[in-house]
Design an enzyme around this catalytic site. Structure first.
Site, short mmCIF file in Angstrom:
data_model
loop_
_atom_site.label_atom_id
_atom_site.label_comp_id
_atom_site.label_asym_id
_atom_site.label_seq_id
_atom_site.Cartn_x
_atom_site.Cartn_y
_atom_site.Cartn_z
N CYS A 104 -0.69 0.03 10.35
CA CYS A 104 -1.04 -0.97 9.36
C CYS A 104 0.14 -1.80 8.90
O CYS A 104 1.19 -1.27 8.53
CB CYS A 104 -1.70 -0.28 8.16
N ARG A 151 -19.51 -3.61 16.13
CA ARG A 151 -18.79 -4.84 15.79
C ARG A 151 -17.43 -4.87 16.47
O ARG A 151 -16.67 -3.91 16.39
CB ARG A 151 -18.60 -4.92 14.28
N CYS A 156 -20.51 2.22 6.87
CA CYS A 156 -19.87 1.56 8.00
C CYS A 156 -18.59 2.31 8.30
O CYS A 156 -17.77 2.52 7.41
CB CYS A 156 -19.58 0.10 7.63
N CYS A 189 -0.19 4.78 6.96
CA CYS A 189 -0.91 4.61 8.23
C CYS A 189 -0.04 3.83 9.22
O CYS A 189 0.35 2.69 8.95
CB CYS A 189 -2.22 3.88 7.98
N CYS A 200 0.84 -1.20 0.00
CA CYS A 200 0.00 0.00 0.00
C CYS A 200 0.88 1.25 0.00
O CYS A 200 1.88 1.31 0.72
CB CYS A 200 -0.91 -0.01 1.22
N CYS A 259 -20.14 -6.07 1.54
CA CYS A 259 -19.61 -4.75 1.85
C CYS A 259 -18.28 -4.59 1.15
O CYS A 259 -17.44 -5.51 1.18
CB CYS A 259 -19.42 -4.61 3.36
N CYS A 317 -17.10 -9.10 3.62
CA CYS A 317 -16.46 -7.80 3.47
C CYS A 317 -15.26 -7.94 2.54
O CYS A 317 -14.31 -8.66 2.85
CB CYS A 317 -16.02 -7.27 4.82
#
Length: 406
Positions: free
Chosen positions: A72, A272, A202, A69, A65, A142, A109
């Site tokens: 992560c 969740r 979400c 972040c 990626c 999702c 998801c």
């Protein structure tokens, strides 16, 4: 305790607590944690009964990626030894999804690392959504692909997506300390795009990154204002090879207080428990079911979770039941407006650097996944000590030749 009685009354009326009341929940002592759980549990049962919704993650594209972040394992510059692979083909993703559905999940998801999808990526994910829907009748899907450009949410909706996940993760005031390659406002904008396209939104948070109580209350109040149907709560897994690898700030009691605060502020939404429950709640996971009405089944994006069989046993032993495909997740007043939990619209997610995912840094158990969290051989740790023994990189399921853990 007058505070808890007040919060229960407000939760049953869907009335927003004050910031002072939310902060007071986080400030309660470990001696009072069972009282806090019992109070928030009344609100949870009022709106959701004893049902637990199961969700299943499929990591469509892992690692590499360009975003930075700090939490992560898939981030730019990550040294974490995770699986790295490019896009799964639609039939591969559908096969992975089918394992979760067979284990009891009613929502899949679909997550992909990256800043956000290109139009070609949206086409690819749209084909995957259509394949999964055709092969798994009634399943909710999702998408979680990062920052959206104009028109992309509508295209995902037209392909059959029910929901879109994009987490705020932390407060606006501290967001720049965690990520520099995009902004808090970018994330809010993507949640708005999902809403405007008619998708169930979400959006949630990550706790344990060194934030203050004020930061936690800030982000949860911001989520209440955004009004998503689903709020995933991730607990940071300090993955080796990431900047936050040494941030072991959570105890089981702290996690329970955070979940209770979220339930009081967002009483009638799907809360969740996402990445990190096995690592930080550990043997107190069943208590968390009195606060949250939704969990992920099996493994996460880049790390292992509790064995799916153990998840189901935990739910049954705690006196809860798995939510059926024919049941609507949200209370009638939310579901009637196209909210999460009907087949017309659902919710998802948590975070792992693609704008979603279940923080992917949530691992546990043995690589075989044959037992409850912590089944790896290890000496008992003292309270508050880092539990690196519970963090295991995912080596099975999507992107491998091994069967998934569901």
């Amino acid at each position: 305790m007058d505070l808890l009685n007040t919060l229960v009354d407000k939760g049953l009326r869907r009335e927003l607590p004050t910031r002072e009341e939310a902060l007071a929940v986080l400030a309660t002592s470990d001696d009072d944690v069972l009282d806090v759980v019992a109070a928030a549990g009344k609100v949870r049962r009022h709106w959701f009964g004893r049902r637990v919704k199961l969700n299943y993650l499929v990591n469509l594209k892992s690692g590499l990626c360009p975003e930075d972040c700090s939490y992560c394992s898939q981030r730019l510059g990550s040294k974490a030894d995770i699986l790295k692979y490019t896009w799964l083909k639609p039939h591969e993703a559908s096969e992975a999804a089918a394992a979760g559905v067979a284990g009891g999940a009613k929502r899949v998801c679909l997550v992909a690392s990256g800043r956000g999808p290109t139009d070609r990526d949206v086409d690819r994910v749209s084909d995957t959504i259509k394949t999964i829907k055709a092969q798994n009748e009634g399943i909710e899907v999702c998408a979680c692909l990062g920052l959206l450009s104009d028109g992309q949410a509508e295209r995902l909706r037209d392909a059959g997506a029910d929901a879109y996940n994009h987490n705020l993760n932390t407060s606006e005031g501290t967001y720049g300390d965690i990520t520099t390659t995009h902004t808090y406002a970018d994330r809010v904008d993507t949640v708005h795009k999902a809403h405007e396209a008619g998708l169930s939104a979400c959006s949630g948070l990550i706790a344990g990154m060194g934030e203050s109580d004020e930061d936690l209350v800030d982000v949860v109040f911001s989520l209440r204002e955004l009004d998503p149907d689903s709020v995933p709560v991730n607990f940071l897994i300090p993955f080796e090879g990431t900047p936050l690898a040494k941030e072991w700030n959570l105890t089981p009691q702290r996690c329970l207080r955070i979940l209770a605060m979220v339930r009081f502020v967002c009483p009638d939404v799907e809360v969740r428990i996402a990445g990190g429950r096995e690592v930080h709640l550990r043997t107190m996971q069943p208590l968390a079911l009195h606060l949250a009405n939704s969990i992920f089944l099996g493994d996460y994006l880049t790390s292992e979770g509790q064995a799916g069989k153990a998840d189901l046993e935990m739910i049954a032993d705690a006196g809860f039941e798995v939510e059926g495909a024919d049941q609507v997740t949200l209370p009638q007043h939310r579901a009637a407006t196209g909210g999460c939990g009907s087949h017309e619209a659902a919710g998802c997610g948590s975070h792992e650097g693609a704008g979603c995912g279940s923080h992917g840094d949530a691992g546990c158990g043995s690589h075989e996944g044959g037992g409850v969290c912590g089944s790896v051989a290890a000496s008992p740790a003292q309270a508050g000590e880092p539990r690196t023994d519970l963090v295991a990189v995912r080596r099975r399921g999507a992107g491998t030749d091994l069967a998934p853990n569901a």
